[in-house]
Design an enzyme around this catalytic site. Structure first.
Site, PDB file in Angstrom:
ATOM      1  N   ASN A 181       0.883  -1.175   0.000  1.00 30.24           N
ATOM      2  CA  ASN A 181       0.000   0.000   0.000  1.00 30.24           C
ATOM      3  C   ASN A 181       0.913   1.217   0.000  1.00 30.24           C
ATOM      4  O   ASN A 181       1.477   1.577   1.027  1.00 30.24           O
ATOM      5  CB  ASN A 181      -0.901  -0.016   1.250  1.00 30.24           C
ATOM      6  CG  ASN A 181      -1.693   1.273   1.395  1.00 30.24           C
ATOM      7  OD1 ASN A 181      -1.734   2.109   0.479  1.00 30.24           O
ATOM      8  ND2 ASN A 181      -2.334   1.444   2.554  1.00 30.24           N
ATOM      9  N   LYS A 227       0.216   4.222  -0.204  1.00 31.73           N
ATOM     10  CA  LYS A 227      -0.381   5.441   0.381  1.00 31.73           C
ATOM     11  C   LYS A 227      -0.101   6.619  -0.565  1.00 31.73           C
ATOM     12  O   LYS A 227      -0.026   6.408  -1.790  1.00 31.73           O
ATOM     13  CB  LYS A 227       0.135   5.665   1.806  1.00 31.73           C
ATOM     14  CG  LYS A 227      -0.064   4.396   2.654  1.00 31.73           C
ATOM     15  CD  LYS A 227       0.101   4.579   4.121  1.00 31.73           C
ATOM     16  CE  LYS A 227      -0.118   3.238   4.825  1.00 31.73           C
ATOM     17  NZ  LYS A 227      -0.065   3.328   6.280  1.00 31.73           N
ATOM     18  N   GLU A 283      -6.791   4.925   7.828  1.00 32.12           N
ATOM     19  CA  GLU A 283      -6.525   6.341   7.533  1.00 32.12           C
ATOM     20  C   GLU A 283      -7.749   6.985   6.881  1.00 32.12           C
ATOM     21  O   GLU A 283      -8.031   8.160   7.103  1.00 32.12           O
ATOM     22  CB  GLU A 283      -5.262   6.464   6.668  1.00 32.12           C
ATOM     23  CG  GLU A 283      -4.015   6.179   7.505  1.00 32.12           C
ATOM     24  CD  GLU A 283      -2.833   5.607   6.747  1.00 32.12           C
ATOM     25  OE1 GLU A 283      -2.826   5.659   5.505  1.00 32.12           O
ATOM     26  OE2 GLU A 283      -1.918   5.073   7.413  1.00 32.12           O
ATOM     27  N   HIS A 306      -9.482   1.450   4.840  1.00 36.57           N
ATOM     28  CA  HIS A 306      -8.214   1.627   5.560  1.00 36.57           C
ATOM     29  C   HIS A 306      -8.436   2.572   6.743  1.00 36.57           C
ATOM     30  O   HIS A 306      -9.223   3.517   6.647  1.00 36.57           O
ATOM     31  CB  HIS A 306      -7.142   2.187   4.613  1.00 36.57           C
ATOM     32  CG  HIS A 306      -5.775   2.105   5.208  1.00 36.57           C
ATOM     33  ND1 HIS A 306      -5.320   3.006   6.144  1.00 36.57           N
ATOM     34  CD2 HIS A 306      -4.779   1.210   5.034  1.00 36.57           C
ATOM     35  CE1 HIS A 306      -4.097   2.664   6.511  1.00 36.57           C
ATOM     36  NE2 HIS A 306      -3.742   1.575   5.851  1.00 36.57           N
TER      37      HIS A 306
HETATM   38  P1  13P Z   1       3.169   0.442   7.671  1.00 37.44           P
HETATM   39  O1  13P Z   1       3.646  -0.854   7.073  1.00 37.44           O
HETATM   40  O2  13P Z   1       3.900   1.647   7.172  1.00 37.44           O
HETATM   41  O3  13P Z   1       3.071   0.364   9.162  1.00 37.44           O
HETATM   42  O4  13P Z   1       1.644   0.651   7.127  1.00 37.44           O
HETATM   43  C1  13P Z   1       0.748  -0.380   7.231  1.00 37.44           C
HETATM   44  C2  13P Z   1      -0.469  -0.035   6.460  1.00 37.44           C
HETATM   45  O5  13P Z   1      -1.224   0.846   6.837  1.00 37.44           O
HETATM   46  C3  13P Z   1      -0.715  -0.767   5.214  1.00 37.44           C
HETATM   47  O6  13P Z   1      -1.996  -0.527   4.723  1.00 37.44           O
END
Ligand code: 13P
Length: 258
Positions: free
Chosen positions: A13, A15, A102, A100
């Site tokens: 991911n 992001k 977030e 997600h």
């Molecule tokens: P990290 O691996 O940066 O902790 O993020 C996890 C995540 O939110 C994957 O969707």
């Protein structure tokens, strides 16, 4: 199906990271490196939507699957800024992360909205990667199962058993995301076993269950060896080709063929 028969799946991911030049280097490295993995390890990347065409061009013909990090709850219409699931499939995408933490936190996505987005993704032929997870406060209050159970139930309530069987579910404890502090393998396995039982009750026991939250090359193998952990959803480490491929190799050594 026993653990030994379930394939492993590792999904990056990204992001809101990446630019054209850096993406090209990363995608080419992942496409190339994944070619050396055993057949029962699936690899995917979920990129910012504007890079879908680039991703398709560089991954088509490789074994890497691709997709997005969100889809609209609507199929089309006057929804400024939204991207609909059928638009995503125009670019050959197979995957869509939904729910997600977030998005739940920063965009106030409700469990109901996440369930509708899951339906839209399924209708378009995408595999939804439905994320669930508790905050630190919720864990400390002893309500982890209640929270993740309710998040999953809201989605399952809208789906038939056949539709539920097409999901991927990711357990991502909010306190482990981007903090460097992964859940222990035991903590993650306990929640995965709980989620597996919920899915089994729906007739979807073999849904791949991914763990996400500070997965790194150093901790991936121990996590992936747990009986109900079928792979990972990888944030920060998916932006470095060597780290991401090392995590994929950890999935390989814990897979049937590995
Ligand atoms: P990290 O691996 O940066 O902790 O993020 C996890 C995540 O939110 C994957 O969707």
């Amino acid at each position: 199906m026993s653990k030994q028969q379930r394939a492993k799946l590792v999904v990056g991911n990204w992001k809101m990271h990446g630019r054209l030049a850096a993406n090209a280097t990363l995608l080419q490295a992942v496409a190339q490196g994944s070619g050396e993995l055993p057949a029962d390890v699936r690899v995917g990347v979920c990129v910012p939507g504007v890079y879908l065409a680039q991703t398709q061009a560089l991954l088509e013909g490789s074994r890497v699957e691709w997709g997005v990090q969100d889809v609209s709850a609507f199929t089309h219409g006057a929804y400024t800024g939204e991207v609909a699931a059928p638009m995503v499939t125009d670019f050959g995408a197979m995957l869509a992360i939904v729910g997600h933490s977030e998005r739940r936190a920063y965009h106030r996505e409700s469990a109901e909205l996440v369930a509708v987005k899951t339906q839209r993704a399924l209708e378009a032929g995408l595999t939804p990667i439905v994320c669930v997870g508790e905050t630190l406060e919720e864990r400390e209050a002893g309500s982890t199962e209640q929270v993740v159970g309710a998040q999953l139930d809201e989605v399952l309530a809208k789906l038939s058993a056949q539709e539920a069987a097409r999901l991927v579910v990711a357990y991502e404890p909010v306190w482990a995301i981007g903090t460097g502090k992964s859940a222990t393998a035991e903590q993650a396995q306990a929640v995965h076993a709980f989620l597996r039982a919920r899915l089994a009750a729906k007739g979807a026991a073999d849904v791949p269950l991914l763990y996400g939250g500070s997965v790194k090359p150093e901790n991936a193998e121990e996590l992936f060896r747990q009986p109900d952990i079928d792979g990972g959803l990888i944030g920060g480490a998916s932006l470095k080709d060597q780290d991401f491929l090392a995590i994929c190799r950890a999935a390989a050594v814990t897979s049937v063929a590995g």
